[in-house]
Design an enzyme around this catalytic site. Structure first.
Site: not given
Lengths: 297, 201
Positions: A11, A130
């Site tokens: 990330d 997601d």
């Protein structure tokens, strides 16, 4: 034989690698290029960079990072986060990214998947999904769902006729024909905060039909827990599509990786924290999986 | 100098950087004169066969590829670039290739395989050739494709790979060669292959 892939996920915020625990608690964990080099040497099969910077002025930083990574490592890597247009995709691919991961943008504008696949090839289009499990309490009171869960009818595959329809139209049709899949997972956006009101299985089949090359499937329930991947979710999606599924969210042990690949039928596993802090090396993970009959590079 | 033909498709920067990493001078170009002046030519390609063939012809650079082959300059096709070297591709209709090797490009068999094949797979049944110098049976390379080569002439096949079926993944005919995988994304083995190509006479 085609090997199963281990894909560390980095990330990135403002050009720095950070680690996500349920997408809130962020700890700085280094320079993206240095990290990429380390994973390359360790034998990572691919890398994923997710840009979690919210501001729009991060474009130049990301572009620069992509160029530097492409110059330093010779394994494929995917870039995701904040990509909104086909031109954004072209931009990052020309900087040296191999694939683009789309999440919210694909939900808002599914035609973008097809446009991207036509312009750059399906192999360059990864759709990040997601997923959050629909819980009992949240189920009750929803119109029609109680009876639908008992339906014995096979779940309908997304047909080509639906390709040009927005997700909302598909959703309404599901309600009309009374046949959503069960058990269910809901698609979420914005780091798991916003429900897209899409069923995960239906959406996965839809993105495949639209031209996606891979699905990066993250369980928002498991993410950050280190209790293991949501195997039921992973398997349900892997069995519903023919494109490869990358399992993500929840890896805490090497056994979790094995479960996702064998029980979950994933083609690849994405993991962040178990590699970032040197707890396990990629090599150790591969040895573990190889000893359990999984083909690894 | 190695000319990497830029006809608007593919991650060419990575190919250029990979050659750079093995000490070979390579340039990404769409200039027919620069390609004509290069002593080696790389034909990249990603996406659909028909689209690549159309873009290559629209750019006029297909002539440069054919000229390089005629002059017996080492020519390397990458991924769809390899496929384009064959007679025709059967992806979304039938499209004409460059016809430098005999055969067709067809879809993987429909027997429960995940398509596209994405990931690291091995090369097998290696034939002696300078392009494969230092590479061994079972070496992994990075593949991404939905269609595969079906070669008419087994003599053109330098290595095969198993994915539902055993199919050619490194091919050559004289100075013309190509690989189905992405050497620029295949770490050390890929760099070795590119170095071998750069060393071809």
């Amino acid at each position: 034989m085609l090997a199963k892939r281990i894909i560390p996920c980095l990330d990135v915020d403002g050009g720095r690698v950070v680690k996500g625990i349920r997408f809130v608690d962020l700890i700085d964990a280094g320079d993206p290029v240095e990290q990429a080099r380390r994973y390359d040497r360790e034998g990572a099969d691919e890398l994923v960079f997710l840009d979690i910077t919210a501001s729009s002025d991060s474009r130049d930083i990301v572009r620069d990072m992509v160029r530097r990574v492409a110059d330093a490592v010779f394994i494929p890597f995917t870039v995701g986060g904040g990509i909104r247009t086909v031109e954004d995709m072209r931009d990052l691919l020309s900087c040296g990214a191999d694939k683009i991961a789309l999440n919210t943008a694909a939900i808002k504008n599914p035609a973008m998947i097809t446009q991207g696949a036509e312009a750059f090839g399906s192999q360059a289009i990864v759709i990040a999904i997601d997923a959050r499990r629909r819980m009992g309490e949240r189920e009750t009171g929803r119109e029609g769902e109680g009876e639908l869960l008992q339906s014995d009818e096979p779940q309908s595959r997304t047909g080509n006729s639906q390709i040009d329809e927005p997700p909302s139209a598909i959703r309404h049709r599901q309600s009309a024909i009374g046949n959503p899949p069960a058990p269910g997972w809901e698609v979420f956006t914005h780091g798991g905060r916003t429900a897209a009101e899409l069923d995960v299985i239906e959406w996965a089949q839809q993105v495949e039909a639209l031209g996606a090359g891979e699905i990066l499937l993250t369980s928002m329930d498991a993410d950050g827990t280190r209790d293991g991947y949501d195997l039921e979710l992973t398997r349900a999606v892997a069995e519903a599509v023919t494109i490869p599924v990358i399992a993500s969210g929840g890896a805490g042990t090497l056994e979790h990786l094995r479960q996702a690949l064998q029980e979950g039928k994933a083609s690849a596993v994405l993991a962040a924290s178990i590699f970032h802090f040197g707890e396990f090396t990629i090599g150790a993970a591969k040895d573990y999986l190889r000893q359990r009959d999984l083909p690894m590079r | 100098m190695i000319a990497i033909i830029n006809y608007g498709v593919g991650n060419l920067r990575s190919v250029e950087k990979a050659f750079e990493a093995v000490g070979a001078k390579a340039v990404v170009t769409n200039d027919a004169r620069a390609i004509g002046a290069a002593d080696k030519v790389v034909l990249p390609g990603v996406g659909a066969f028909g689209e690549c063939a159309r873009s290559l012809r629209a750019s006029g650079l297909d002539e440069c590829v054919l000229a390089a082959a005629q002059q017996q300059k080492p020519l390397l096709g990458l991924c769809v670039g390899l496929q384009l070297l064959f007679d025709e591709g059967h992806e979304f209709g039938v499209h004409q290739g460059l016809g430098l090797m005999r055969g067709r490009v067809v879809r993987f068999p429909e027997n429960g395989l995940r398509v596209p094949q994405i990931g690291w797979n091995q090369i097998e049944e290696l034939q002696p050739h300078p392009l494969l110098e230092g590479l061994t049976e079972g070496t992994y390379f990075y593949f991404v494709h939905s269609y595969r080569i079906k070669a008419d002439d087994g003599a053109n096949v330098l290595a095969k790979t198993e994915y539902g079926i055993r199919y050619p993944t490194i091919c050559a005919s004289g100075s013309v060669c190509g690989v189905q995988f992405h050497p620029e994304k295949s770490q050390d083995a890929g760099l070795r292959l590119l170095a071998n190509f750069a060393a071809l006479k």
